[in-house]
Enzyme design. Structure first.
Site, PDB file in Angstrom:
ATOM      1  N   GLY A   1       5.885  35.945   2.215  1.00  0.00           N
ATOM      2  CA  GLY A   1       5.175  34.978   1.644  1.00  0.00           C
ATOM      3  C   GLY A   1       5.509  33.386   2.454  1.00  0.00           C
TER       4      GLY A   1
ATOM      5  N   ASN B   1       9.243  19.852   0.536  1.00  0.00           N
ATOM      6  CA  ASN B   1      10.646  20.153   0.202  1.00  0.00           C
ATOM      7  C   ASN B   1      11.459  18.879  -0.045  1.00  0.00           C
ATOM      8  OD1 ASN B   1       9.572  22.272   1.330  1.00  0.00           O
ATOM      9  ND2 ASN B   1      11.768  22.751   2.410  1.00  0.00           N
TER      10      ASN B   1
ATOM     11  N   ARG C   1       8.604  22.356   7.818  1.00  0.00           N
ATOM     12  CA  ARG C   1       8.517  21.740   6.292  1.00  0.00           C
ATOM     13  C   ARG C   1       8.470  20.306   6.620  1.00  0.00           C
ATOM     14  NH1 ARG C   1       6.970  26.216   6.103  1.00  0.00           N
ATOM     15  NH2 ARG C   1       7.598  27.842   4.837  1.00  0.00           N
TER      16      ARG C   1
ATOM     17  N   ARG D   1      10.846  35.986   5.514  1.00  0.00           N
ATOM     18  CA  ARG D   1      10.933  36.481   4.232  1.00  0.00           C
ATOM     19  C   ARG D   1       9.335  36.524   3.823  1.00  0.00           C
ATOM     20  NH1 ARG D   1      14.405  31.717   1.626  1.00  0.00           N
ATOM     21  NH2 ARG D   1      12.805  30.430   2.968  1.00  0.00           N
TER      22      ARG D   1
ATOM     23  N   HIS E   1      17.877  26.672  -0.873  1.00  0.00           N
ATOM     24  CA  HIS E   1      17.358  25.618   0.047  1.00  0.00           C
ATOM     25  C   HIS E   1      18.169  25.254   1.022  1.00  0.00           C
ATOM     26  CE1 HIS E   1      15.147  24.088  -3.986  1.00  0.00           C
ATOM     27  NE2 HIS E   1      14.667  25.043  -3.281  1.00  0.00           N
ATOM     28  N   LEU E   2      17.359  25.090   2.411  1.00  0.00           N
ATOM     29  CA  LEU E   2      18.027  25.133   3.469  1.00  0.00           C
ATOM     30  C   LEU E   2      19.076  24.040   3.805  1.00  0.00           C
ATOM     31  CD1 LEU E   2      18.009  26.021   6.461  1.00  0.00           C
ATOM     32  CD2 LEU E   2      16.264  24.337   7.048  1.00  0.00           C
TER      33      LEU E   2
ATOM     34  N   GLY F   1      19.893  24.927 -14.990  1.00  0.00           N
ATOM     35  CA  GLY F   1      20.425  23.343 -15.037  1.00  0.00           C
ATOM     36  C   GLY F   1      21.851  23.536 -15.476  1.00  0.00           C
TER      37      GLY F   1
ATOM     38  N   TYR G   1       5.731  32.969  -7.548  1.00  0.00           N
ATOM     39  CA  TYR G   1       5.949  31.793  -7.979  1.00  0.00           C
ATOM     40  C   TYR G   1       4.997  30.628  -7.785  1.00  0.00           C
ATOM     41  CZ  TYR G   1       7.838  26.905  -6.855  1.00  0.00           C
ATOM     42  OH  TYR G   1       7.707  25.642  -6.768  1.00  0.00           O
TER      43      TYR G   1
ATOM     44  N   PHE H   1       9.081  19.877 -15.962  1.00  0.00           N
ATOM     45  CA  PHE H   1      10.077  20.489 -14.863  1.00  0.00           C
ATOM     46  C   PHE H   1      10.476  21.968 -15.200  1.00  0.00           C
ATOM     47  CE2 PHE H   1      10.349  15.847 -14.796  1.00  0.00           C
ATOM     48  CZ  PHE H   1      10.201  15.469 -13.597  1.00  0.00           C
TER      49      PHE H   1
END
Length: 321
Positions: A283, A167, A221, A281, A189-190, A36, A138, A70
């Site tokens: 998973g 997402n 997604r 990738r 992230h995309l 962060g 994860y 979070f």
């Protein structure tokens, strides 16, 4: 209410902190700044630097009325290579938090979970009753935390809500005209990566796999605007009257393929986004699309920013602010 937000210097945590402050709550943010940014903590929140593992016992006391959790590592690909990092931070860290909450008598918890726990689902859209098949450490660490919440609810009277995100994208517009958005380093992230390519900060965008069983061969997604996601947290917080653990999926119920996302980025930015196809990738499920009917029914939650172009446009504006 006086609330603790763990991971409140991150993307989603800082957005939810801002919404809590705007709603009149007193907020304390605990974050070790490993991913962060201190400047992302909204003005008006009290910031305490530290890890949940080490600092939670010194921060949490009976004056708090709830916690929004979070603090977690979120890179699914990295978790395959470094499972110990994810188990120690995501699962063990949550246990430290739950122990501190029990000691302080704090009964309300909203937990940042993930739709990744469903793995490759049998069908879409995915309800909360779907089988869970976490495809990587994860997701497994997040599911373990969910099970811990259920146990603490039964044994110790915890009132918990797990929100399983799909997402997340976009940026939060504050009433003062400022924005809070996504800036992970490294970025995984995309949408933000595609925007970095559009901005000339990267040479090209890699698409991981074009041989999935989807209409164009790329992953599909569900995307949710961070403002809609934040609103769900506040609604969940307002429905905690007794012991129990409830789980809600949060998404728009519409899936977009990776190729479709790239086309939206090109349209919104007016810039080219060169593509390079790469191997799958490990998973990565072919499709993850939410059924959010339960959240709509029980939390009275309705997404206000379901248009993918709006999410991409807000993220682009944040990047160019």
């Amino acid at each position: 209410m006086k609330l603790l937000v763990t991971g409140g210097a991150g993307y989603i945590g800082s957005c939810v902190t801002a919404l809590l402050l705007d709603a009149g709550h007193e907020v304390v943010v605990l974050d070790d700044l490993s991913t962060g940014h201190a400047e992302a903590v909204p003005a008006g929140a009290t910031f305490v630097p530290g890890r949940v593992h080490d600092a939670i016992g010194d921060v949490l006391d009976p004056s708090f009325e709830g916690v929004l959790h979070f603090a977690a590592f979120i890179a699914a690909g990295e978790s395959v290579q470094k499972p110990e990092k994810y188990w120690h931070n995501n699962a063990v860290g949550t246990l430290h938090l739950l122990d501190a909450m029990r000691a302080a008598g704090v009964k309300r918890l909203v937990f940042s979970s993930t739709a990744n726990v469903y793995g490759d689902p049998d069908s879409v859209p995915i309800p909360e009753t779907a089988a869970v098949r976490p495809p990587n450490p994860y997701a497994t660490s997040k599911l373990a935390a969910d099970h811990a919440l259920t146990g603490f609810a039964v044994a110790h009277g915890l009132s918990a809500v797990s929100l399983r995100y799909f997402n997340v994208a976009g940026a939060l517009h504050r009433p003062d005209g400022t924005m809070i958005g996504e800036r992970h380093d490294p970025e995984t992230h995309l949408i933000p990566i595609a925007l970095q390519v559009a901005a000339g900060k990267r040479e090209k965008l890699q698409i991981f796999g074009d041989d999935y069983d989807t209409f164009d061969g790329t992953n599909i997604r569900d995307y949710i605007h961070v403002a809609d996601l934040g609103a769900a947290h506040l609604l969940a917080l307002g429905t905690m009257d007794g012991a129990g653990h409830r789980i809600y999926n949060l998404g728009n119920g519409t899936g977009f393929s990776n190729r479709q996302v790239v086309e939206v980025v090109r349209s919104v930015t007016g810039h080219p986004v060169p593509l390079e196809m790469a191997p799958r990738r490990p998973g990565d499920p072919a499709q993850l699309v939410a059924s959010s009917d339960k959240a709509k029914r029980e939390l009275a939650w309705t997404p206000q920013y379901a248009d993918l172009a709006v999410m991409v446009g807000d993220a682009w504006a944040f990047m160019n602010r």
